[in-house]
Design a protein around this motif. Structure first.
Motif, PDB file in Angstrom:
ATOM      1  N   LYS A   1     -10.588  -1.856  -7.116  1.00 56.20           N
ATOM      2  CA  LYS A   1      -9.523  -1.289  -6.281  1.00 56.20           C
ATOM      3  C   LYS A   1      -8.775  -0.180  -7.020  1.00 56.20           C
ATOM      4  O   LYS A   1      -8.664  -0.203  -8.230  1.00 56.20           O
TER       5      LYS A   1
ATOM      6  N   GLY B   1      -3.037   4.922   0.626  1.00 56.23           N
ATOM      7  CA  GLY B   1      -3.910   3.763   0.783  1.00 56.23           C
ATOM      8  C   GLY B   1      -4.210   3.020  -0.503  1.00 56.23           C
ATOM      9  O   GLY B   1      -5.036   2.108  -0.507  1.00 56.23           O
ATOM     10  N   ASN B   2      -3.551   3.402  -1.605  1.00 59.02           N
ATOM     11  CA  ASN B   2      -3.730   2.685  -2.868  1.00 59.02           C
ATOM     12  C   ASN B   2      -3.004   1.349  -2.821  1.00 59.02           C
ATOM     13  O   ASN B   2      -1.920   1.246  -2.243  1.00 59.02           O
ATOM     14  N   THR B   3      -3.580   0.343  -3.457  1.00 59.54           N
ATOM     15  CA  THR B   3      -2.906  -0.938  -3.604  1.00 59.54           C
ATOM     16  C   THR B   3      -1.754  -0.752  -4.587  1.00 59.54           C
ATOM     17  O   THR B   3      -1.920  -0.115  -5.619  1.00 59.54           O
TER      18      THR B   3
ATOM     19  N   GLU C   1       0.845  -1.183   0.000  1.00 63.66           N
ATOM     20  CA  GLU C   1       0.000   0.000   0.000  1.00 63.66           C
ATOM     21  C   GLU C   1       0.880   1.231   0.000  1.00 63.66           C
ATOM     22  O   GLU C   1       1.906   1.260   0.673  1.00 63.66           O
ATOM     23  N   ASP C   2       0.457   2.258  -0.773  1.00 60.55           N
ATOM     24  CA  ASP C   2       1.213   3.504  -0.733  1.00 60.55           C
ATOM     25  C   ASP C   2       0.675   4.392   0.393  1.00 60.55           C
ATOM     26  O   ASP C   2      -0.263   4.014   1.104  1.00 60.55           O
TER      27      ASP C   2
END
Length: 112
Positions: free
Chosen positions: A71, A39-41, A35-36
């Motif tokens: 996502k 909160g992005n995958t 996760e960055d």
């Protein structure tokens, strides 16, 4: 290289958090998911030598698979270098590249 990033996630970027390695998909195993800081995958594909078109296509399949589940996904290809054609395709797909060289294992280093 995956273990190296697991120990030092900032090799990818500040705020990156590794979650799991060797994640099965219908398209093969994803080397590392994390996760960055937003909160992005983040899906990461590692290559020990020069990344070529096949690596870009592989990463794209993984990213598309996760996007199909709704996502927010980023894809990063990690390798010591990348061919110009692979770099161009990566950019066209909106994917990213990080330069990272694999470290020699301790036993190999001792032999040198």
């Amino acid at each position: 290289m995956v273990n190296e990033v697991m120990r030092n996630p900032s090799l990818i970027e500040e705020g990156f958090k590794p979650i799991r390695s060797e994640v099965e998909t219908p398209y093969g195993k994803i080397d590392l998911i994390g996760e960055d800081f937003q909160g992005n995958t983040v899906i990461i594909e590692f290559k020990r030598s020069t990344a070529q078109l096949q690596a870009v296509s592989q990463l794209k399949r993984y990213v598309d698979y996760y996007k199909s589940m709704g996502k927010s996904v980023r894809g990063i290809l990690v390798a010591p270098s990348i061919t110009s054609s692979a770099r161009k395709l990566l950019t066209e797909y909106g994917l990213e590249f990080r330069k990272l060289k694999p470290k020699l294992s301790t036993s190999l280093t001792d032999l040198l």
